[in-house]
Motif scaffolding. Structure first.
Motif, PDB file in Angstrom:
ATOM      1  N   LEU A 170     -37.373  54.230  69.547  1.00 16.21           N
ATOM      2  CA  LEU A 170     -37.095  52.742  69.480  1.00 16.21           C
ATOM      3  C   LEU A 170     -35.550  52.500  68.959  1.00 16.21           C
ATOM      4  CD1 LEU A 170     -40.224  51.185  67.779  1.00 16.21           C
ATOM      5  CD2 LEU A 170     -39.485  51.038  70.175  1.00 16.21           C
ATOM      6  N   SER A 171     -35.012  53.540  67.996  1.00 14.82           N
ATOM      7  CA  SER A 171     -33.805  53.663  67.570  1.00 14.82           C
ATOM      8  C   SER A 171     -32.648  53.783  68.622  1.00 14.82           C
ATOM      9  CB  SER A 171     -33.488  54.709  66.599  1.00 14.82           C
ATOM     10  OG  SER A 171     -34.263  54.388  65.308  1.00 14.82           O
ATOM     11  N   LEU A 172     -33.173  54.819  69.638  1.00 10.72           N
ATOM     12  CA  LEU A 172     -32.335  55.067  70.908  1.00 10.72           C
ATOM     13  C   LEU A 172     -32.361  53.786  71.846  1.00 10.72           C
ATOM     14  CD1 LEU A 172     -33.399  58.530  71.573  1.00 10.72           C
ATOM     15  CD2 LEU A 172     -31.083  57.954  70.628  1.00 10.72           C
ATOM     16  N   LEU A 173     -33.313  53.060  71.612  1.00  6.81           N
ATOM     17  CA  LEU A 173     -33.327  51.738  72.718  1.00  6.81           C
ATOM     18  C   LEU A 173     -32.222  50.805  72.162  1.00  6.81           C
ATOM     19  CD1 LEU A 173     -34.526  50.088  74.925  1.00  6.81           C
ATOM     20  CD2 LEU A 173     -36.234  49.530  73.498  1.00  6.81           C
ATOM     21  N   LEU A 174     -32.260  50.634  70.844  1.00  9.70           N
ATOM     22  CA  LEU A 174     -31.444  49.760  70.020  1.00  9.70           C
ATOM     23  C   LEU A 174     -30.343  50.179  70.192  1.00  9.70           C
ATOM     24  CD1 LEU A 174     -33.451  49.251  66.679  1.00  9.70           C
ATOM     25  CD2 LEU A 174     -32.884  47.413  68.451  1.00  9.70           C
ATOM     26  N   ILE A 175     -29.831  51.322  70.256  1.00 11.04           N
ATOM     27  CA  ILE A 175     -28.287  51.737  70.642  1.00 11.04           C
ATOM     28  C   ILE A 175     -28.037  51.335  72.028  1.00 11.04           C
ATOM     29  CG2 ILE A 175     -26.712  53.808  70.944  1.00 11.04           C
ATOM     30  CD1 ILE A 175     -28.517  55.168  68.898  1.00 11.04           C
ATOM     31  N   PRO A 367     -18.937  52.620  54.050  1.00 11.53           N
ATOM     32  CA  PRO A 367     -17.883  53.153  55.099  1.00 11.53           C
ATOM     33  C   PRO A 367     -17.970  52.442  56.302  1.00 11.53           C
ATOM     34  CG  PRO A 367     -19.255  54.748  53.654  1.00 11.53           C
ATOM     35  CD  PRO A 367     -19.758  53.351  53.187  1.00 11.53           C
ATOM     36  N   LYS A 368     -16.609  52.456  56.621  1.00 11.97           N
ATOM     37  CA  LYS A 368     -16.569  51.959  58.254  1.00 11.97           C
ATOM     38  C   LYS A 368     -17.414  52.345  59.300  1.00 11.97           C
ATOM     39  CE  LYS A 368     -12.755  50.936  61.604  1.00 11.97           C
ATOM     40  NZ  LYS A 368     -13.603  51.542  62.730  1.00 11.97           N
ATOM     41  N   PHE A 369     -17.891  53.683  58.945  1.00 15.16           N
ATOM     42  CA  PHE A 369     -18.799  54.369  59.779  1.00 15.16           C
ATOM     43  C   PHE A 369     -19.901  53.524  60.342  1.00 15.16           C
ATOM     44  CE2 PHE A 369     -22.680  56.658  60.044  1.00 15.16           C
ATOM     45  CZ  PHE A 369     -22.541  57.734  60.752  1.00 15.16           C
ATOM     46  N   PHE A 370     -20.637  52.748  59.396  1.00 19.82           N
ATOM     47  CA  PHE A 370     -21.704  51.988  59.687  1.00 19.82           C
ATOM     48  C   PHE A 370     -21.397  50.663  60.397  1.00 19.82           C
ATOM     49  CE2 PHE A 370     -23.078  53.985  55.722  1.00 19.82           C
ATOM     50  CZ  PHE A 370     -24.092  54.749  56.062  1.00 19.82           C
ATOM     51  N   SER A 371     -19.979  50.457  60.603  1.00 14.08           N
ATOM     52  CA  SER A 371     -19.646  49.216  61.491  1.00 14.08           C
ATOM     53  C   SER A 371     -19.165  49.742  62.723  1.00 14.08           C
ATOM     54  CB  SER A 371     -18.991  48.158  60.648  1.00 14.08           C
ATOM     55  OG  SER A 371     -17.728  48.669  60.273  1.00 14.08           O
ATOM     56  N   ASP A 372     -19.083  50.708  63.181  1.00 13.79           N
ATOM     57  CA  ASP A 372     -18.417  51.237  64.241  1.00 13.79           C
ATOM     58  C   ASP A 372     -19.096  50.898  65.311  1.00 13.79           C
ATOM     59  OD1 ASP A 372     -16.108  52.204  63.302  1.00 13.79           O
ATOM     60  OD2 ASP A 372     -17.005  54.434  63.242  1.00 13.79           O
ATOM     61  N   LEU A 373     -18.856  49.978  66.608  1.00 17.94           N
ATOM     62  CA  LEU A 373     -19.547  49.848  67.703  1.00 17.94           C
ATOM     63  C   LEU A 373     -19.460  50.551  68.718  1.00 17.94           C
ATOM     64  CD1 LEU A 373     -19.009  45.948  67.528  1.00 17.94           C
ATOM     65  CD2 LEU A 373     -20.898  47.122  66.286  1.00 17.94           C
ATOM     66  N   HIS A 374     -20.736  50.730  69.383  1.00 17.94           N
ATOM     67  CA  HIS A 374     -20.673  51.602  70.853  1.00 17.94           C
ATOM     68  C   HIS A 374     -19.660  51.119  71.689  1.00 17.94           C
ATOM     69  CE1 HIS A 374     -22.027  53.379  74.590  1.00 17.94           C
ATOM     70  NE2 HIS A 374     -22.482  54.418  73.744  1.00 17.94           N
ATOM     71  N   HIS A 375     -18.566  51.906  72.311  1.00 11.32           N
ATOM     72  CA  HIS A 375     -17.443  51.293  73.189  1.00 11.32           C
ATOM     73  C   HIS A 375     -17.979  50.578  74.485  1.00 11.32           C
ATOM     74  CE1 HIS A 375     -18.750  54.827  75.357  1.00 11.32           C
ATOM     75  NE2 HIS A 375     -18.114  54.213  76.453  1.00 11.32           N
ATOM     76  N   LYS A 376     -19.346  50.707  74.881  1.00  7.37           N
ATOM     77  CA  LYS A 376     -19.749  49.773  75.894  1.00  7.37           C
ATOM     78  C   LYS A 376     -21.049  48.881  75.708  1.00  7.37           C
ATOM     79  CE  LYS A 376     -22.266  50.800  80.416  1.00  7.37           C
ATOM     80  NZ  LYS A 376     -22.798  51.803  81.233  1.00  7.37           N
ATOM     81  N   ASN A 377     -21.803  49.309  74.847  1.00  3.94           N
ATOM     82  CA  ASN A 377     -23.097  48.608  74.391  1.00  3.94           C
ATOM     83  C   ASN A 377     -22.620  47.391  73.492  1.00  3.94           C
ATOM     84  OD1 ASN A 377     -24.439  50.027  76.461  1.00  3.94           O
ATOM     85  ND2 ASN A 377     -24.943  51.540  74.837  1.00  3.94           N
ATOM     86  N   ARG A 378     -21.672  47.769  72.395  1.00  2.48           N
ATOM     87  CA  ARG A 378     -21.526  47.109  71.473  1.00  2.48           C
ATOM     88  C   ARG A 378     -22.428  46.680  70.495  1.00  2.48           C
ATOM     89  NH1 ARG A 378     -18.476  41.923  74.271  1.00  2.48           N
ATOM     90  NH2 ARG A 378     -18.837  41.101  72.174  1.00  2.48           N
ATOM     91  N   PRO A 380     -24.118  48.683  66.763  1.00  2.00           N
ATOM     92  CA  PRO A 380     -23.635  49.680  65.661  1.00  2.00           C
ATOM     93  C   PRO A 380     -24.582  50.952  65.574  1.00  2.00           C
ATOM     94  CG  PRO A 380     -25.216  47.953  64.823  1.00  2.00           C
ATOM     95  CD  PRO A 380     -24.895  47.668  66.181  1.00  2.00           C
ATOM     96  N   TRP A 381     -24.176  51.803  66.651  1.00  9.03           N
ATOM     97  CA  TRP A 381     -24.944  53.096  67.180  1.00  9.03           C
ATOM     98  C   TRP A 381     -25.040  54.041  66.058  1.00  9.03           C
ATOM     99  CZ3 TRP A 381     -22.667  58.009  68.273  1.00  9.03           C
ATOM    100  CH2 TRP A 381     -21.284  58.046  68.277  1.00  9.03           C
ATOM    101  N   LYS A 382     -23.951  54.116  65.195  1.00 13.55           N
ATOM    102  CA  LYS A 382     -24.041  55.182  64.261  1.00 13.55           C
ATOM    103  C   LYS A 382     -24.893  54.821  63.103  1.00 13.55           C
ATOM    104  CE  LYS A 382     -19.248  56.902  64.973  1.00 13.55           C
ATOM    105  NZ  LYS A 382     -17.665  57.055  64.543  1.00 13.55           N
ATOM    106  N   THR A 383     -25.019  53.596  62.672  1.00 13.36           N
ATOM    107  CA  THR A 383     -26.106  53.152  61.749  1.00 13.36           C
ATOM    108  C   THR A 383     -27.273  53.259  62.443  1.00 13.36           C
ATOM    109  OG1 THR A 383     -24.698  51.333  60.979  1.00 13.36           O
ATOM    110  CG2 THR A 383     -26.679  51.011  60.542  1.00 13.36           C
ATOM    111  N   ASN A 384     -27.710  52.931  63.655  1.00 13.32           N
ATOM    112  CA  ASN A 384     -28.843  53.243  64.156  1.00 13.32           C
ATOM    113  C   ASN A 384     -29.248  54.555  63.990  1.00 13.32           C
ATOM    114  OD1 ASN A 384     -28.369  50.724  66.712  1.00 13.32           O
ATOM    115  ND2 ASN A 384     -29.714  50.641  65.262  1.00 13.32           N
ATOM    116  N   ILE A 385     -28.455  55.565  64.189  1.00 15.73           N
ATOM    117  CA  ILE A 385     -28.767  56.900  64.013  1.00 15.73           C
ATOM    118  C   ILE A 385     -28.997  57.482  62.686  1.00 15.73           C
ATOM    119  CG2 ILE A 385     -27.790  59.128  64.240  1.00 15.73           C
ATOM    120  CD1 ILE A 385     -26.143  58.381  66.855  1.00 15.73           C
ATOM    121  N   VAL A 386     -28.361  56.897  61.766  1.00 14.60           N
ATOM    122  CA  VAL A 386     -28.481  57.225  60.203  1.00 14.60           C
ATOM    123  C   VAL A 386     -29.908  56.792  59.869  1.00 14.60           C
ATOM    124  CG1 VAL A 386     -27.968  56.550  57.773  1.00 14.60           C
ATOM    125  CG2 VAL A 386     -25.930  57.083  59.600  1.00 14.60           C
TER     126      VAL A 386
END
Length: 491
Positions: A170-175, A367-378, A380-386
Motif C-alpha cells: 500500500l505504501s508503494l501504491l501511495l508513492i 527535515p526537508k527530506f519529509f516534504s520532497d516530492l516525487h519528480h513525476k508523481n508529485r 511525498p515518496w520519501k515520507t511514504n518509505i519512512v
C-alpha cells in the motif's frame, strides 16, 4: 520562548494551497472524498466491535450506542468540515492548530497524529493478517505460525509477515500517486459496502423478534438506585455500571466510538481536492452520515439474527449471525469484504500520515527530506518509505492489544483541539471566507470537547502513560530541531 506561540496567517495558508508545479496534485472529487472517508471508517469497528459491545454492554440496544457515538463524532466532524473548507491545506488538525493556537500546539498535535494514523495502520494490518490467514485456511492453505505472529503475541512466533507485506504494498501504491490510490480505494469501498448491504437485505427477513426482547436488557444496579438501595456514586464505581441498561448503552457508545475513527483523515487530503470549499464538507459529513446509517442497520440485523449473549468472546460475530440465514455460501464473500475493509482503512491512514509530515516539513519543523516530492508523481515518496518501515516494524512485531488504545487517545486529543480551534478562529478571523460554518458556535464545539474528554477519561491509565512518553519524545525533537528551523520563526 514567545516564538513557539506564533501563528500562521490565513493568507499564508491559502497561498500554500495554490496549485503549482511544486505542490500536490488536485485530483480528488467530492465523490472520491466521500469514498475516502467511508474507506477509512468501515473496518474492524463494524465487523468486530458490534458483537463485543452488544454482548458486554448494551445488548440489542447497541443500536442506540452507535447513534450516541455518531453524535459525538458529528460535533468534531462539523468542526473539521468548517476548517477544511476554510483552510484547504494538507495536514488536518496540525494545520488548523497552527492557524489558531500557534506553532507549539501545532507541533504537539502533529506529533500526536502519528498515534492515530501510523499506529492505526499498524493495528489494522495485524487484524488484516488474521483474516487473510482464515481465508487462506478456507482454501486449504495454512501458513506456519512463526510467520503469522510477532514474538510478543500470545501465540508467539517470529514475525507477522502478511501484515508487513500489505503495509509495503500500500505504501508503494501511495508513492505511485493519489489518483491511483483513490481509484483502488473506490473499488474496495464499493465491494465492502455492497456486501454490508447484502448482509442487511438478506438478514432482515430472518430477524427473530425474540432476540430483540428486551431491547434494553435490565441493569440490576440501575434498579437498585431507583429503589434507593444504592447511591449513584456507588453504582458508578460498581461492576453494574456499563453492564446493560442505559449505563450499558453509554459504555457501549465509548466502545463503538472507535468504529468511527477515520473520517478526519479526509481533511488531510484537502490540498489534493479539486474544489475543497465544496468537496471537503461533503466528504467529511457525507461519509460520517452514510457510515452511521449502515452501522445502525447492520447492528439491528446482527442482534436480530442471533442472541446478543452468544457474541461474547466471538471474534467473528458476523459469521455467527449470518449462519442463521442459511446463506452459508456467502461466508467467503463476507471474509473478502472484511479484508477489503481493512485494506482501504490502511490505505487512507498511511496517506493521512504522510500528508501530516509533509506539512510539518514544509513549515521547517521536520527535515526537508519529509516534504520532497516525487519528480513525476508529485507524492511525498520519501515520507511514504519512512512510514512504510516504521509501520511495518510495529505491525510485524508489536501485539495488536498494545496498539489500539494509543490510537484512540491520540484521535480524541486531536478532536478536542479542532473543536477548540473553531471557537478561536471565529474570534480571530470572523470575516474569513468559509465554505461551511458550524451552527451554534461556541455551544456545539464545547459539547464536542466534553464528549471527547469524557471518552479519554474512560481509557486505561496505560494509554495516558504512553501518550505522555510519546509527547516527551516529540517535545525533545521540537526544541532541539523544530523550533530552531521553523520557517515562521525565521521570518
Amino acid at each position: 520562548m514567545y516564538k513557539i506561540w506564533k501563528k500562521k496567517s490565513l493568507t499564508q495558508l491559502l497561498a500554500e494551497a495554490s496549485d503549482d508545479e511544486k505542490g500536490l496534485k488536485k485530483t480528488l472529487s467530492a465523490t472520491s472524498l466521500v469514498a475516502l472517508g467511508i474507506g477509512a471508517i468501515i473496518g474492524a469497528g463494524l465487523f468486530s466491535l458490534t458483537g463485543i459491545a452488544a454482548s458486554d454492554n448494551a445488548g440489542p440496544a447497541v443500536v442506540y450506542s452507535f447513534i450516541l457515538a455518531a453524535l459525538g463524532c458529528a460535533f468534531a466532524g462539523l468542526c473539521y468540515a468548517e476548517f477544511a473548507s476554510m483552510i484547504p491545506v494538507a495536514g488536518s488538525a496540525y494545520t488548523y492548530s497552527y492557524a489558531t493556537m500557534g506553532e507549539f500546539i501545532a507541533w504537539i498535535i502533529g506529533w500526536d497524529l502519528v498515534l492515530e494514523y501510523a499506529l492505526g495502520a499498524a493495528t489494522v494490518a495485524v487484524s488484516w493478517s488474521q483474516y487473510v490467514t482464515k481465508f487462506l485456511h478456507q482454501l486449504g492453505i495454512d501458513l506456519p505460525n512463526s510467520m503469522l505472529h510477532g514474538p510478543w503475541d500470545e501465540s508467539a512466533g517470529i514475525i507477522n509477515l502478511p501484515a508487513i507485506i500489505i503495509v509495503c504494498l500500500l505504501s508503494l501504491l501511495l508513492i505511485r500517486g493519489t489518483k491511483e490510490s483513490a481509484f483502488l480505494n473506490n473499488l474496495l469501498v464499493v465491494l465492502k459496502v455492497t456486501v454490508v448491504l447484502v448482509f442487511i437485505a438478506l438478514g432482515w427477513s430472518f430477524i427473530n423478534s425474540a432476540n430483540h426482547t428486551p431491547f434494553i436488557p435490565v441493569n440490576e444496579g440501575e434498579s437498585m438506585v431507583s429503589a434507593g438501595k444504592m447511591s449513584f456514586m456507588e453504582f458508578f464505581k460498581s461492576d453494574y455500571f456499563g453492564h446493560y441498561g442505559w449505563s450499558g448503552i453509554l459504555r457501549g457508545a465509548g466502545v463503538v466510538f472507535f468504529a468511527f475513527i477515520g473520517f478526519d483523515a479526509v481533511s488531510t487530503a484537502a490540498q489534493e481536492a479539486k474544489n475543497p470549499q465544496k468537496g471537503m464538507p461533503i466528504g467529511i459529513i457525507g461519509s460520517l452520515v452514510i457510515c452511521t446509517i449502515l452501522y445502525v442497520l447492520f447492528a439491528y440485523v446482527l442482534t436480530g439474527l442471533e442472541n446478543y449473549l452468544n457474541f461474547k468472546g466471538d471474534a467473528s460475530p458476523v459469521t455467527t449471525a449470518f449462519a442463521k440465514t442459511g446463506y452459508t455460501f456467502l461466508n467467503s464473500a463476507l471474509t473478502i469484504a472484511i479484508i477489503a475493509g481493512y485494506t482501504s482503512v490502511m490505505l487512507v491512514m498511511l496517506m493521512g500520515q504522510s500528508r501530516v509530515f509533509y506539512s510539518m516539513s514544509t513549515d521547517g519543523l521536520l527535515p526537508k527530506f519529509f516534504s520532497d516530492l516525487h519528480h513525476k508523481n508529485r507524492t511525498p515518496w520519501k515520507t511514504n518509505i519512512v512510514f512504510m518501515i516504521f509501520v511495518s516494524l510495529f505491525a510485524g512485531f508489536v501485539p495488536v492489544t498494545d496498539l489500539g488504545h494509543m490510537v484512540s487517545i491520540g484521535t480524541l486529543f486531536a478532536f478536542c483541539l479542532v473543536c477548540i480551534g473553531v471557537i478561536v478562529m471565529r474570534k480571530s478571523n470572523p470575516n474569513a471566507v468559509r465554505g461551511f460554518k458550524v451552527p451554534f458556535v461556541p455551544l456545539l464545539p464545547i459539547i464536542g470537547v466534553i464528549v471527547c474528554v469524557g471518552l479519554m477519561i474512560g481509557l486505561p491509565i496505560e494509554s495516558w502513560e504512553r501518550l505522555a512518553i510519546w509527547l516527551v519524545i516529540g517535545l525533545a525533537i521540537y526544541f532541539f530541531y523544530g523550533m530552531r528551523n521553523s520557517k515562521l520563526n525565521k521570518n
